[in-house]
Design a protein around this motif. Structure first.
Motif, PDB file in Angstrom:
ATOM      1  N   ALA A 105       0.812  -1.222   0.000  1.00 14.67           N
ATOM      2  CA  ALA A 105       0.000   0.000   0.000  1.00 14.67           C
ATOM      3  C   ALA A 105       0.841   1.267   0.000  1.00 14.67           C
ATOM      4  CB  ALA A 105      -0.939   0.011   1.208  1.00 14.67           C
ATOM      5  N   LEU A 106       2.126   1.155   0.336  1.00 14.94           N
ATOM      6  CA  LEU A 106       2.973   2.348   0.342  1.00 14.94           C
ATOM      7  C   LEU A 106       3.383   2.735  -1.071  1.00 14.94           C
ATOM      8  CD1 LEU A 106       4.517   4.454   2.121  1.00 14.94           C
ATOM      9  CD2 LEU A 106       6.503   2.928   1.917  1.00 14.94           C
ATOM     10  N   ALA A 107       3.851   1.762  -1.868  1.00 12.41           N
ATOM     11  CA  ALA A 107       4.392   2.136  -3.185  1.00 12.41           C
ATOM     12  C   ALA A 107       4.313   1.021  -4.215  1.00 12.41           C
ATOM     13  CB  ALA A 107       5.854   2.559  -3.028  1.00 12.41           C
ATOM     14  N   LEU A 108       3.601  -0.055  -3.922  1.00 10.59           N
ATOM     15  CA  LEU A 108       3.546  -1.188  -4.849  1.00 10.59           C
ATOM     16  C   LEU A 108       2.109  -1.527  -5.220  1.00 10.59           C
ATOM     17  CD1 LEU A 108       6.154  -3.459  -3.020  1.00 10.59           C
ATOM     18  CD2 LEU A 108       6.576  -1.896  -4.925  1.00 10.59           C
ATOM     19  N   GLY A 109       1.242  -0.534  -5.180  1.00 11.52           N
ATOM     20  CA  GLY A 109      -0.181  -0.770  -5.402  1.00 11.52           C
ATOM     21  C   GLY A 109      -0.625  -0.445  -6.812  1.00 11.52           C
ATOM     22  N   GLY A 110      -0.422  -1.350  -7.751  1.00 14.61           N
ATOM     23  CA  GLY A 110      -0.933  -1.125  -9.107  1.00 14.61           C
ATOM     24  C   GLY A 110      -2.452  -1.069  -9.122  1.00 14.61           C
ATOM     25  N   TRP A 111      -3.008  -0.411 -10.126  1.00 13.14           N
ATOM     26  CA  TRP A 111      -4.461  -0.275 -10.185  1.00 13.14           C
ATOM     27  C   TRP A 111      -4.909   0.010 -11.619  1.00 13.14           C
ATOM     28  CZ3 TRP A 111      -6.166   4.419 -12.121  1.00 13.14           C
ATOM     29  CH2 TRP A 111      -5.242   5.470 -12.093  1.00 13.14           C
ATOM     30  N   VAL A 112      -6.192  -0.272 -11.877  1.00 14.55           N
ATOM     31  CA  VAL A 112      -6.858   0.104 -13.132  1.00 14.55           C
ATOM     32  C   VAL A 112      -8.246   0.602 -12.776  1.00 14.55           C
ATOM     33  CG1 VAL A 112      -7.728  -0.671 -15.359  1.00 14.55           C
ATOM     34  CG2 VAL A 112      -5.584  -1.615 -14.475  1.00 14.55           C
ATOM     35  N   ALA A 113      -8.642   1.748 -13.339  1.00 14.03           N
ATOM     36  CA  ALA A 113      -9.967   2.322 -13.081  1.00 14.03           C
ATOM     37  C   ALA A 113     -10.748   2.419 -14.383  1.00 14.03           C
ATOM     38  CB  ALA A 113      -9.829   3.700 -12.442  1.00 14.03           C
ATOM     39  N   PHE A 114     -12.019   2.063 -14.313  1.00 16.83           N
ATOM     40  CA  PHE A 114     -12.938   2.168 -15.444  1.00 16.83           C
ATOM     41  C   PHE A 114     -13.969   3.250 -15.131  1.00 16.83           C
ATOM     42  CE2 PHE A 114     -11.245  -2.055 -15.614  1.00 16.83           C
ATOM     43  CZ  PHE A 114     -11.225  -2.429 -16.957  1.00 16.83           C
ATOM     44  N   LYS A 115     -14.149   4.169 -16.053  1.00 14.62           N
ATOM     45  CA  LYS A 115     -15.166   5.213 -15.907  1.00 14.62           C
ATOM     46  C   LYS A 115     -16.110   5.119 -17.094  1.00 14.62           C
ATOM     47  CE  LYS A 115     -15.803  10.240 -15.399  1.00 14.62           C
ATOM     48  NZ  LYS A 115     -16.555  10.189 -14.126  1.00 14.62           N
ATOM     49  N   ARG A 116     -17.383   5.139 -16.812  1.00 14.93           N
ATOM     50  CA  ARG A 116     -18.373   4.980 -17.881  1.00 14.93           C
ATOM     51  C   ARG A 116     -18.272   6.095 -18.910  1.00 14.93           C
ATOM     52  NH1 ARG A 116     -23.102   3.275 -13.627  1.00 14.93           N
ATOM     53  NH2 ARG A 116     -22.481   1.106 -13.409  1.00 14.93           N
ATOM     54  N   ALA A 117     -18.395   5.725 -20.175  1.00 16.89           N
ATOM     55  CA  ALA A 117     -18.305   6.674 -21.283  1.00 16.89           C
ATOM     56  C   ALA A 117     -19.315   6.269 -22.338  1.00 16.89           C
ATOM     57  CB  ALA A 117     -16.894   6.683 -21.863  1.00 16.89           C
ATOM     58  N   HIS A 118     -19.492   7.128 -23.328  1.00 20.92           N
ATOM     59  CA  HIS A 118     -20.527   6.875 -24.338  1.00 20.92           C
ATOM     60  C   HIS A 118     -20.257   5.597 -25.123  1.00 20.92           C
ATOM     61  CE1 HIS A 118     -17.369   8.952 -26.660  1.00 20.92           C
ATOM     62  NE2 HIS A 118     -17.860   8.325 -27.700  1.00 20.92           N
TER      63      HIS A 118
END
Length: 300
Positions: free
Chosen positions: A70-83
């Protein structure tokens, strides 16, 4: 009067049609399918579904500190709704040997690589951070991301922990007061997300909420004993803020470890500055507050 009523009825019908279309679009995304492809549940904030990919398989040390994911090794992907389904943005944590295999899978699947860089200095083993972006059907985007991450040793299945959450042995109330935001505990790390006052957009879409989309200033404290903490994260800055923040951090004994972009066509143009120190937590918080005062960021 008849004409006015007709106009109002027309406007109301149009409003219902637009909202019905939006509702249908929202209902048309099978987020359970996306969860299944990525092997984990999303953290949902407004219309953003964010998936964490912490490198729990790695043991990374820096200046004698074993870095928690959680300090510096937290990869992530976010999805935001779009048309057209969704826009996806992410930051993946990779070893040097994993960069090109993962990149080739991303390219083959139609995702964009928007940045590759370090966050830390002197860490062993060295870790790198690949920023990715894409638009389209969320399930297809998730499949590309899954197959690309399979080229690394990133854990693709979440193993529930039987251990109680790690406590944070810091004066978090005082940290909240100094930083000017309410932090949260995550995996033994005390984390802050401090949004900028003005909105940030990418491809004409506002990136909100700022924290889940990766455009809030991130500050992390990992206790290292006797009131000390290792800190890292990134400042989200406009060009005219960069050097005032560099000066503020260095004046307070906080090392600047990287300066780079994360996106390609964001508005306003932004730079991301990473930092590191291991010292008295309250002293470091005051240094970070001095740097925050050089930015157009929010404060409670």
């Amino acid at each position: 009067m008849r004409n006015v009523l007709s106009a109002l009825i027309g406007i109301s019908a149009c409003f219902m049609a637009v909202n019905g279309s939006t509702y249908a679009q929202d209902q048309g995304v099978d987020w359970g399918e996306v969860d299944g492809i990525l092997g984990r549940k999303a953290a949902v904030a407004e219309d953003v579904h964010r998936y964490g990919f912490p490198r729990t398989d790695l043991t990374v040390t820096l200046d004698g500190v074993t870095i928690k994911p959680a300090l510096a090794l937290g990869g992530w992907v976010a999805f935001k709704r779009a048309h057209d389904g969704a826009m996806a943005m992410g930051d993946l944590v990779l070893l040097e040997s994993e960069i090109n295999p993962v990149m080739l899978k991303m390219i083959a699947g139609g995702l964009e690589i928007t940045a590759i860089h370090n966050h830390l200095l002197r860490a062993s083993p060295a870790t790198f951070y690949m920023h990715v972006a894409g638009h389209g059907d969320p399930a297809k985007l998730a499949t590309v991301l899954h197959d690309a991450l399979a080229e690394s040793k990133t854990p693709l299945q979440v193993t529930p922990s039987s251990n109680p959450p790690s406590a944070v042995d810091l004066d978090t109330a005082q940290l909240d007061q100094i930083i000017g935001a309410k932090g949260k505990t995550n995996g033994g790390v005390y984390q802050f997300n401090v949004p900028r006052r003005d909105p940030v957009s990418e491809g004409g879409m506002t990136l909100a909420p700022a924290g889940p989309m990766g455009v809030a200033i991130g500050i992390n404290f990992q206790p290292t004993g006797d009131g000390k903490a290792a800190i890292t994260g990134d400042f989200v800055l406009t060009g005219d803020e960069v050097n005032p923040v560099v000066a503020a951090l260095r004046t307070h004994g906080i090392e600047v470890t990287a300066l780079h972009s994360h996106m390609l066509d964001e508005q306003p143009r932004l730079f991301f500055m990473h930092f590191w120190a291991n010292d008295d937590a309250i002293k470091l918080a005051k240094g970070l507050r001095a740097a925050l005062d050089k930015t157009a960021s929010t404060k409670n």
